[in-house]
Design a protein around this motif. Structure first.
Motif, PDB file in Angstrom:
ATOM      1  N   VAL A 175       0.874  -1.179   0.000  1.00  0.00           N
ATOM      2  CA  VAL A 175       0.000   0.000   0.000  1.00  0.00           C
ATOM      3  C   VAL A 175       0.902   1.217   0.000  1.00  0.00           C
ATOM      4  CG1 VAL A 175      -1.921   1.192   1.106  1.00  0.00           C
ATOM      5  CG2 VAL A 175      -1.660  -1.273   1.420  1.00  0.00           C
ATOM      6  N   ALA A 176       0.692   2.118  -0.948  1.00  0.00           N
ATOM      7  CA  ALA A 176       1.577   3.277  -1.045  1.00  0.00           C
ATOM      8  C   ALA A 176       0.813   4.460  -1.634  1.00  0.00           C
ATOM      9  CB  ALA A 176       2.787   2.947  -1.923  1.00  0.00           C
ATOM     10  N   THR A 177       1.398   5.647  -1.502  1.00  0.00           N
ATOM     11  CA  THR A 177       0.824   6.840  -2.119  1.00  0.00           C
ATOM     12  C   THR A 177       1.874   7.512  -2.992  1.00  0.00           C
ATOM     13  OG1 THR A 177       1.436   8.183  -0.193  1.00  0.00           O
ATOM     14  CG2 THR A 177      -0.821   7.311  -0.257  1.00  0.00           C
ATOM     15  N   GLU A 178       1.392   8.156  -4.041  1.00  0.00           N
ATOM     16  CA  GLU A 178       2.206   9.047  -4.868  1.00  0.00           C
ATOM     17  C   GLU A 178       1.408  10.323  -5.040  1.00  0.00           C
ATOM     18  OE1 GLU A 178       3.576   7.454  -8.528  1.00  0.00           O
ATOM     19  OE2 GLU A 178       4.711   5.804  -7.601  1.00  0.00           O
ATOM     20  N   GLY A 179       1.754  11.342  -4.271  1.00  0.00           N
ATOM     21  CA  GLY A 179       0.950  12.554  -4.274  1.00  0.00           C
ATOM     22  C   GLY A 179      -0.426  12.253  -3.689  1.00  0.00           C
ATOM     23  N   SER A 180      -1.464  12.566  -4.434  1.00  0.00           N
ATOM     24  CA  SER A 180      -2.833  12.296  -3.977  1.00  0.00           C
ATOM     25  C   SER A 180      -3.362  10.959  -4.476  1.00  0.00           C
ATOM     26  CB  SER A 180      -3.771  13.424  -4.432  1.00  0.00           C
ATOM     27  OG  SER A 180      -3.744  13.558  -5.843  1.00  0.00           O
ATOM     28  N   CYS A 231      -3.016  -3.956  -9.657  1.00  0.00           N
ATOM     29  CA  CYS A 231      -2.750  -2.699  -8.980  1.00  0.00           C
ATOM     30  C   CYS A 231      -3.997  -1.834  -9.074  1.00  0.00           C
ATOM     31  CB  CYS A 231      -1.552  -1.982  -9.595  1.00  0.00           C
ATOM     32  SG  CYS A 231      -1.242  -0.346  -8.853  1.00  0.00           S
ATOM     33  N   VAL A 232      -4.601  -1.531  -7.938  1.00  0.00           N
ATOM     34  CA  VAL A 232      -5.763  -0.655  -7.892  1.00  0.00           C
ATOM     35  C   VAL A 232      -5.274   0.753  -7.579  1.00  0.00           C
ATOM     36  CG1 VAL A 232      -7.937  -0.136  -6.710  1.00  0.00           C
ATOM     37  CG2 VAL A 232      -7.300  -2.508  -7.170  1.00  0.00           C
ATOM     38  N   ARG A 233      -5.596   1.696  -8.453  1.00  0.00           N
ATOM     39  CA  ARG A 233      -5.150   3.072  -8.303  1.00  0.00           C
ATOM     40  C   ARG A 233      -6.349   3.957  -7.981  1.00  0.00           C
ATOM     41  NH1 ARG A 233      -1.997   4.398 -13.675  1.00  0.00           N
ATOM     42  NH2 ARG A 233      -1.708   6.379 -12.565  1.00  0.00           N
ATOM     43  N   LEU A 234      -6.262   4.702  -6.884  1.00  0.00           N
ATOM     44  CA  LEU A 234      -7.344   5.558  -6.428  1.00  0.00           C
ATOM     45  C   LEU A 234      -6.825   6.979  -6.238  1.00  0.00           C
ATOM     46  CD1 LEU A 234      -8.761   3.145  -3.693  1.00  0.00           C
ATOM     47  CD2 LEU A 234      -9.567   3.377  -6.043  1.00  0.00           C
ATOM     48  N   SER A 243      -6.996  15.296  -2.218  1.00  0.00           N
ATOM     49  CA  SER A 243      -5.787  15.990  -1.762  1.00  0.00           C
ATOM     50  C   SER A 243      -4.761  14.973  -1.294  1.00  0.00           C
ATOM     51  CB  SER A 243      -6.111  16.942  -0.606  1.00  0.00           C
ATOM     52  OG  SER A 243      -6.508  16.201   0.540  1.00  0.00           O
ATOM     53  N   ILE A 244      -3.531  15.433  -1.127  1.00  0.00           N
ATOM     54  CA  ILE A 244      -2.460  14.579  -0.613  1.00  0.00           C
ATOM     55  C   ILE A 244      -2.789  14.121   0.805  1.00  0.00           C
ATOM     56  CG2 ILE A 244      -0.036  14.547   0.121  1.00  0.00           C
ATOM     57  CD1 ILE A 244       0.581  16.492  -2.146  1.00  0.00           C
ATOM     58  N   TRP A 245      -3.383  15.030   1.608  1.00  0.00           N
ATOM     59  CA  TRP A 245      -3.667  14.701   3.000  1.00  0.00           C
ATOM     60  C   TRP A 245      -4.769  13.640   3.105  1.00  0.00           C
ATOM     61  CZ3 TRP A 245      -3.115  19.536   0.881  1.00  0.00           C
ATOM     62  CH2 TRP A 245      -1.921  20.189   1.216  1.00  0.00           C
ATOM     63  N   GLU A 246      -5.755  13.722   2.222  1.00  0.00           N
ATOM     64  CA  GLU A 246      -6.807  12.705   2.230  1.00  0.00           C
ATOM     65  C   GLU A 246      -6.244  11.359   1.802  1.00  0.00           C
ATOM     66  OE1 GLU A 246     -11.239  11.769   0.374  1.00  0.00           O
ATOM     67  OE2 GLU A 246     -10.210  13.641  -0.151  1.00  0.00           O
ATOM     68  N   ALA A 247      -5.345  11.369   0.816  1.00  0.00           N
ATOM     69  CA  ALA A 247      -4.710  10.121   0.385  1.00  0.00           C
ATOM     70  C   ALA A 247      -3.921   9.500   1.532  1.00  0.00           C
ATOM     71  CB  ALA A 247      -3.795  10.381  -0.815  1.00  0.00           C
ATOM     72  N   GLU A 248      -3.243  10.335   2.329  1.00  0.00           N
ATOM     73  CA  GLU A 248      -2.501   9.830   3.481  1.00  0.00           C
ATOM     74  C   GLU A 248      -3.433   9.231   4.526  1.00  0.00           C
ATOM     75  OE1 GLU A 248       0.744   9.488   4.124  1.00  0.00           O
ATOM     76  OE2 GLU A 248       1.251  10.177   2.105  1.00  0.00           O
ATOM     77  N   ASP A 249      -4.608   9.864   4.727  1.00  0.00           N
ATOM     78  CA  ASP A 249      -5.589   9.300   5.661  1.00  0.00           C
ATOM     79  C   ASP A 249      -6.041   7.918   5.218  1.00  0.00           C
ATOM     80  OD1 ASP A 249      -5.541  11.430   7.384  1.00  0.00           O
ATOM     81  OD2 ASP A 249      -7.278  12.444   6.498  1.00  0.00           O
ATOM     82  N   ILE A 303       4.097  -6.151  10.176  1.00  0.00           N
ATOM     83  CA  ILE A 303       3.267  -6.214   8.976  1.00  0.00           C
ATOM     84  C   ILE A 303       3.225  -4.861   8.277  1.00  0.00           C
ATOM     85  CG2 ILE A 303       0.997  -6.819   8.057  1.00  0.00           C
ATOM     86  CD1 ILE A 303       2.450  -9.143   9.345  1.00  0.00           C
ATOM     87  N   ASN A 304       3.164  -3.791   9.058  1.00  0.00           N
ATOM     88  CA  ASN A 304       3.087  -2.460   8.460  1.00  0.00           C
ATOM     89  C   ASN A 304       4.315  -2.164   7.601  1.00  0.00           C
ATOM     90  OD1 ASN A 304       1.725   0.080   8.139  1.00  0.00           O
ATOM     91  ND2 ASN A 304       3.231   0.989   9.500  1.00  0.00           N
ATOM     92  N   ALA A 305       5.492  -2.567   8.069  1.00  0.00           N
ATOM     93  CA  ALA A 305       6.717  -2.359   7.284  1.00  0.00           C
ATOM     94  C   ALA A 305       6.723  -3.237   6.038  1.00  0.00           C
ATOM     95  CB  ALA A 305       7.943  -2.667   8.142  1.00  0.00           C
ATOM     96  N   MET A 306       6.142  -4.434   6.133  1.00  0.00           N
ATOM     97  CA  MET A 306       6.119  -5.350   4.998  1.00  0.00           C
ATOM     98  C   MET A 306       5.277  -4.829   3.843  1.00  0.00           C
ATOM     99  SD  MET A 306       5.787  -8.949   7.071  1.00  0.00           S
ATOM    100  CE  MET A 306       5.328  -9.891   5.617  1.00  0.00           C
ATOM    101  N   ILE A 307       4.170  -4.147   4.146  1.00  0.00           N
ATOM    102  CA  ILE A 307       3.275  -3.684   3.083  1.00  0.00           C
ATOM    103  C   ILE A 307       3.563  -2.246   2.672  1.00  0.00           C
ATOM    104  CG2 ILE A 307       1.437  -5.268   3.723  1.00  0.00           C
ATOM    105  CD1 ILE A 307       0.024  -2.991   5.126  1.00  0.00           C
ATOM    106  N   SER A 308       4.562  -1.612   3.309  1.00  0.00           N
ATOM    107  CA  SER A 308       4.954  -0.261   2.919  1.00  0.00           C
ATOM    108  C   SER A 308       5.929  -0.334   1.754  1.00  0.00           C
ATOM    109  CB  SER A 308       5.609   0.468   4.100  1.00  0.00           C
ATOM    110  OG  SER A 308       4.727   0.547   5.198  1.00  0.00           O
ATOM    111  N   ARG A 309       5.928   0.683   0.948  1.00  0.00           N
ATOM    112  CA  ARG A 309       6.824   0.693  -0.214  1.00  0.00           C
ATOM    113  C   ARG A 309       8.257   0.903   0.240  1.00  0.00           C
ATOM    114  NH1 ARG A 309       4.913   3.750  -5.404  1.00  0.00           N
ATOM    115  NH2 ARG A 309       3.679   1.840  -5.395  1.00  0.00           N
TER     116      ARG A 309
END
Length: 254
Positions: free
Chosen positions: A75-80, A92-95, A99-105, A128-134
């Protein structure tokens, strides 16, 4: 769970990428028309997509799409933009959030649900959190971390206990070391490898159920005489499948 935490309809709105994820060779103007606004809700194990806010809030009817979060491996973010990678479907599901802040939420909330979904499938001390982080240094669903000194010391004792000095080996002539010193111990948390290993371990356990006999000769790592210390440092072994700690990397002839 619903993200972000306020209760307005727009709070749950995300744009979903409606094109083939591999189709990158297109102009920016065309790309803008390939995002479709939908409404999303997180449940205990799924991310559900609805056509309208009413359906999203009232659970009216079946969702347009439903993504099983236990199959997420990143699970990762690129901008928003929020990106969810699924290991089995190679999807890969892209949503796109407002805003960037909403994407972070959304990122934090999805990681929390994915972590709970995956927790039962992996050892309880895995991150687990580190495993699914980019992480560009590792593959997906992989995390590497140094072990505490107590675990390091147990590995050194296992190496000392298991080493048989030979005067000559297949790849060494002349002076042969009488002891090997452990320089570093890293715990590799590999999700895909662990799931495959767990499935095979279960098959072995079922196949030999009620027919377990002691191994002769005994596996050397099991004769250290400190089973509780080894278990606390490295983890419990499954006696029902004859699981043992082994050192690998050399053949028996070496």
């Amino acid at each position: 769970l619903q993200v972000p935490k306020d209760s307005t309809d727009a709070a749950h709105r995300l744009a979903i990428w409606a094109a083939n994820p591999q189709s990158h060779a297109m102009g920016k103007l065309l790309k803008k028309h390939l995002w479709v606004w939908r409404y999303f809700k997180l449940t205990e194990d799924r991310l559900c997509c609805f056509a309208s806010p009413e359906q999203c809030h009232q659970n009216a009817g079946e969702p347009l799409q439903s993504f099983l979060l236990v199959e997420v491996d990143e699970v990762a973010t690129e901008g928003s933009e929020l990106q969810l990678h699924f290991r089995k479907a190679r999807l890969c599901v892209r949503l796109m959030a407002d805003s960037i802040w909403e994407a972070e939420d959304w990122l934090l909330a999805v990681r929390e649900v994915v972590g709970r979904s995956l927790h039962a499938a992996f050892p309880e001390n895995w991150d687990i959190n580190a495993m699914i982080s980019r992480n560009k240094d590792f593959a997906r669903m992989v995390n590497k971390e140094p072990v505490p000194k107590t675990t390091f010391d147990v590995v050194q004792r296992l190496v000392d206990h298991s080493l048989f000095c030979k005067y000559r080996t297949k790849d060494r002539r002349g002076i042969v070391p009488v002891r090997l010193q452990v320089m570093e111990v890293v715990r590799v948390q590999n999700g895909a490898a662990w799931l495959e290993y767990s499935e095979e371990r279960s098959r072995i356990r079922d196949r030999i159920a009620g027919k377990i006999l002691p191994l002769e000769p005994q596996v050397i790592t099991s004769t250290l005489g400190e089973p509780s210390v080894v278990a606390e440092a490295l983890g419990e072994l499954d006696s029902g499948s004859h699981e043992h700690w082994l050192f690998h990397g050399t053949t028996e002839a070496s």
